[in-house]
Each structure stands twice: as C-alpha cells, then as structure tokens.
Design an enzyme around this catalytic site. Structure first.
Site, PDB file in Angstrom:
ATOM      1  N   TYR A 134       1.152  80.668  10.423  1.00 49.99           N
ATOM      2  CA  TYR A 134       0.757  81.756  10.871  1.00 49.99           C
ATOM      3  C   TYR A 134       0.392  82.747  12.136  1.00 49.99           C
ATOM      4  O   TYR A 134       0.428  83.006  12.172  1.00 49.99           O
ATOM      5  CB  TYR A 134       0.382  82.526   9.059  1.00 49.99           C
ATOM      6  CG  TYR A 134       0.553  84.324   9.267  1.00 49.99           C
ATOM      7  CD1 TYR A 134       2.095  84.406   8.496  1.00 49.99           C
ATOM      8  CD2 TYR A 134      -0.792  85.369   9.154  1.00 49.99           C
ATOM      9  CE1 TYR A 134       2.258  86.222   8.457  1.00 49.99           C
ATOM     10  CE2 TYR A 134      -0.359  86.102   9.730  1.00 49.99           C
ATOM     11  CZ  TYR A 134       0.807  86.845   8.812  1.00 49.99           C
ATOM     12  OH  TYR A 134       1.106  88.225   8.543  1.00 49.99           O
ATOM     13  N   SER A 147      -0.237  90.969  13.387  1.00 44.57           N
ATOM     14  CA  SER A 147      -1.366  91.134  11.992  1.00 44.57           C
ATOM     15  C   SER A 147      -2.311  90.871  13.145  1.00 44.57           C
ATOM     16  O   SER A 147      -2.660  90.587  13.948  1.00 44.57           O
ATOM     17  CB  SER A 147      -1.073  89.108  11.696  1.00 44.57           C
ATOM     18  OG  SER A 147      -2.229  89.607  10.767  1.00 44.57           O
TER      19      SER A 147
HETATM   20  P1  NAD Z   1       7.263  91.601   2.492  1.00 44.53           P
HETATM   21  O1  NAD Z   1       7.640  89.317   1.874  1.00 44.53           O
HETATM   22  O2  NAD Z   1       7.492  92.185   1.502  1.00 44.53           O
HETATM   23  O3  NAD Z   1       8.690  91.211   3.835  1.00 44.53           O
HETATM   24  C1  NAD Z   1       8.962  89.621   4.344  1.00 44.53           C
HETATM   25  C2  NAD Z   1      10.446  90.113   4.947  1.00 44.53           C
HETATM   26  O4  NAD Z   1      10.700  89.446   5.522  1.00 44.53           O
HETATM   27  C3  NAD Z   1      11.991  90.774   3.729  1.00 44.53           C
HETATM   28  O5  NAD Z   1      12.394  91.706   3.933  1.00 44.53           O
HETATM   29  C4  NAD Z   1      12.301  89.135   3.610  1.00 44.53           C
HETATM   30  O6  NAD Z   1      13.946  89.157   3.236  1.00 44.53           O
HETATM   31  C5  NAD Z   1      12.042  89.132   5.222  1.00 44.53           C
HETATM   32  N1  NAD Z   1      12.401  87.798   5.408  1.00 44.53           N
HETATM   33  C6  NAD Z   1      11.879  86.480   5.283  1.00 44.53           C
HETATM   34  N2  NAD Z   1      12.552  85.207   5.841  1.00 44.53           N
HETATM   35  C7  NAD Z   1      13.337  86.155   6.539  1.00 44.53           C
HETATM   36  C8  NAD Z   1      14.200  84.941   7.454  1.00 44.53           C
HETATM   37  N3  NAD Z   1      14.885  83.480   6.941  1.00 44.53           N
HETATM   38  N4  NAD Z   1      15.949  85.832   7.708  1.00 44.53           N
HETATM   39  C9  NAD Z   1      15.737  86.893   7.594  1.00 44.53           C
HETATM   40  N5  NAD Z   1      14.248  87.729   6.610  1.00 44.53           N
HETATM   41  C10 NAD Z   1      13.169  87.217   6.463  1.00 44.53           C
HETATM   42  O7  NAD Z   1       6.147  90.878   3.555  1.00 44.53           O
HETATM   43  P2  NAD Z   1       5.164  92.023   4.340  1.00 44.53           P
HETATM   44  O8  NAD Z   1       3.956  91.677   3.962  1.00 44.53           O
HETATM   45  O9  NAD Z   1       5.890  92.772   4.660  1.00 44.53           O
HETATM   46  O10 NAD Z   1       5.670  91.000   5.693  1.00 44.53           O
HETATM   47  C11 NAD Z   1       6.661  92.158   7.155  1.00 44.53           C
HETATM   48  C12 NAD Z   1       5.787  92.050   8.438  1.00 44.53           C
HETATM   49  O11 NAD Z   1       4.508  91.862   8.055  1.00 44.53           O
HETATM   50  C13 NAD Z   1       5.344  90.064   8.675  1.00 44.53           C
HETATM   51  O12 NAD Z   1       5.496  90.101   9.870  1.00 44.53           O
HETATM   52  C14 NAD Z   1       4.148  89.830   7.965  1.00 44.53           C
HETATM   53  O13 NAD Z   1       3.364  89.000   8.927  1.00 44.53           O
HETATM   54  C15 NAD Z   1       3.752  90.796   9.042  1.00 44.53           C
HETATM   55  N6  NAD Z   1       2.336  91.286   8.693  1.00 44.53           N
HETATM   56  C16 NAD Z   1       1.964  91.285   6.969  1.00 44.53           C
HETATM   57  C17 NAD Z   1       0.686  91.789   6.135  1.00 44.53           C
HETATM   58  C18 NAD Z   1       0.489  92.014   4.996  1.00 44.53           C
HETATM   59  O14 NAD Z   1      -1.009  91.839   4.485  1.00 44.53           O
HETATM   60  N7  NAD Z   1       1.350  92.092   3.936  1.00 44.53           N
HETATM   61  C19 NAD Z   1      -0.097  92.003   6.766  1.00 44.53           C
HETATM   62  C20 NAD Z   1       0.095  91.850   8.449  1.00 44.53           C
HETATM   63  C21 NAD Z   1       1.569  90.837   9.128  1.00 44.53           C
END
Ligand code: NAD
Length: 258
Positions: free
Chosen positions: A153, A140
């Site tokens: 985080y 991130s």
């Molecule tokens: P999201 O909530 O859509 O997806 C998260 C995924 O992680 C889901 O598929 C969920 O089922 C899974 N998950 C959560 N807990 C879990 C567990 N205990 N075991 C297995 N799977 C689990 O969120 P997203 O925004 O797509 O985030 C995905 C990644 O990208 C994360 O690591 C997040 O930190 C990172 N990220 C997101 C953003 C953003 O702006 N959305 C920015 C930077 C980084």
C-alpha cells in the site's frame, strides 16, 4: 447550473466510501458522473440512478475490474469524453514483508497504482483535444509517510504521488492539472474492515482501537470525511486551482506535520 455543468467525471471505485463521496460532490456541482467498480449488482446501477435523480445530472454505472489494464482503458473509452478523472479505487492488505502474499502485493500495485497510469493514459488524448482536464489521484498519508506491515500500500501510494508529478509536468502547458489528495484515516468500509482484527490483536474494544491505534497518528483525533475529500476535489476542478498542479493536498488532521 453548477460550476461543473457540461463536464463529465469518471470516478474509479465509486460505489462505496471516498469514491462515492467524491462522485456526489462533483454531481452537486452539476458534473455528469460515471460510477465504477468491479461488481455487477443491482445496487450499483441504483447508486448512479439516485445520484442522477438527486442532482439532476446524467449518471451511470460502468463495471470494470481495474486489476486488468485493458479494462482500465476500456472503462475510459466507454465513459465518453472524460473531463475529470478521479483515480480512487484501492484495496489494502496488512502483513509483515516476509509474510506478504505475492498475489496481494500484485493486486495492490495493480489496483492502487497501475490502474491510475492506464486510465490517465487513456483519458489524456481527449483532454488534450478539448484543451481542458482535471486529474485527481486519491493517494493517502501513506503516499508521504510509511507504516509497518503496509508495504504494498505504501509503495503504491508513493508511486501514485510520483505519477501525479510526472503527469503534471507533461500537461503543464495546457489547461490540464494533476494533483493528489492524501487523506489520513476516513471511516469507510476499507478502514472498518481493519477494526475487528486490530481489536483481536491488541485485545481492545472498538473505541480504544479507533482512538489509540487508527487515529494514533492523526493529531486531530477525528476521521476525515468523504464530503471533505469530495469538496477538495471540486476545488481542484475550479478556476482558483488552475495553477495548482503536481502537488499533494493532505487532509489528515495534522498526521504529516508530525
Ligand atoms: P472502499 O473499500 O470503501 O472503496 C474502495 C473502492 O474501490 C470500492 O468502490 C471498490 O469497489 C473499488 N475497487 C476495489 N477493487 C477494485 C477493482 N479491482 N476494480 C475496480 N474497483 C475496485 O475504500 P475507501 O476507504 O473509500 O478507499 C478509496 C481510496 O481512498 C483508496 O484508494 C484508498 O487507498 C484511499 N484512502 C482511504 C483512506 C481511508 O482511511 N479510508 C485513507 C487514505 C486513502
């Protein structure tokens, strides 16, 4: 035949958001796909089924709760010969340090950081044996900079960047690379969930929260997209990226240039 035909990609946390976007882009290049989450719903199998039909690849869903180290390692073993490992699963919790619940701290460190260590440890022996591997950690902008109230985080994502560098050094002499993608804000369920509380906290409408709060530090004032992150993952799997290892690629509309 896509450029990734014959490769198997495991994408953690891929029944939603960025993980699903990455899985789709890898499948579009012909990779077989393992979709994962901790849930056990008919929709989860359906997601894999749809990817399989749309891209004519083998795809299946495997349930594993990545809070649990044994389940992380069992997921890799069950997936088969993992050539491409995308550590993407992640959760968020926002609170001041002195009020941050210990269980939330532990869950964020376990899911956002430790799971990537366990899956990498389980996937590397097979990658070494086959002489090829690509590990992409979805970190991130918070792996490179901090924000208040996101202690767990930010700590986990900085940890992911450190793990990425160490993995890259240990694998440097083989055709295995490990890199971190550092997205700014991407409009996924994880971000969507932060909007109502922020609207209430600042007494703002949705549009103002998006522009003034969420995208405050994203100079482009646009969300990054799951497709952009997926296509960058595909690039990191390509021959052009063979010498790219141990680094971070920001997809953040200029956030980390500030
Ligand atoms: P999201 O909530 O859509 O997806 C998260 C995924 O992680 C889901 O598929 C969920 O089922 C899974 N998950 C959560 N807990 C879990 C567990 N205990 N075991 C297995 N799977 C689990 O969120 P997203 O925004 O797509 O985030 C995905 C990644 O990208 C994360 O690591 C997040 O930190 C990172 N990220 C997101 C953003 C953003 O702006 N959305 C920015 C930077 C980084």
């Amino acid at each position: 035949m896509g450029t990734l035909s014959g490769k198997l990609a495991l994408v953690t946390g891929s029944n939603s958001g960025i993980g699903l976007g990455v899985a789709r882009e890898l499948a579009a290049q012909g990779a077989d796909i393992v979709i994962n989450s901790f849930t056990d719903r008919p929709e989860d199998d359906q997601i894999a089924h749809d990817i399989s039909n749309e891209y004519n690849v083998f795809a299946r869903y495997l349930k594993a709760d990545l809070q649990n180290p044994d389940e992380c390692r069992a997921l890799v073993a069950e997936a088969g010969n993992v050539d491409i490992l995308v550590n993407n699963a992640g959760i968020q919790h926002v609170a001041a340090i002195e009020e941050f619940p210990t269980d939330k701290w532990n869950a964020i460190i376990a899911i956002n950081l430790s799971s990537a260590f366990h899956t990498t440890a389980a996937a590397l022996p097979g990658m070494y044996a086959r002489g090829w591997g690509r590990i992409i950690n979805i970190a991130s902008a918070h792996g490179l900079t901090a924000s208040p109230y996101k202690s767990a985080y930010v700590a986990a994502k900085h940890g992911v960047v450190g793990l990425t560098k160490t993995t890259a050094l240990e694998t440097a002499e083989v055709d295995i690379t490990c890199n971190a993608i550092c997205p700014g804000y991407v409009l996924t369920p994880l971000v969507e969930a932060q909007i109502p509380d922020t609207m209430a906290k600042y007494e703002m409408d949705r549009e103002t929260v998006v522009r003034e709060v969420l995208l405050e530090r994203q100079p482009s004032k646009q969300f990054a997209t799951t497709e952009q992150i997926g296509q960058t993952t595909v690039f990191l799997c390509s021959d052009a990226a063979k010498q790219i290892t141990g680094t971070t690629i920001s997809i953040d509309g200029g956030w980390t240039a500030l």
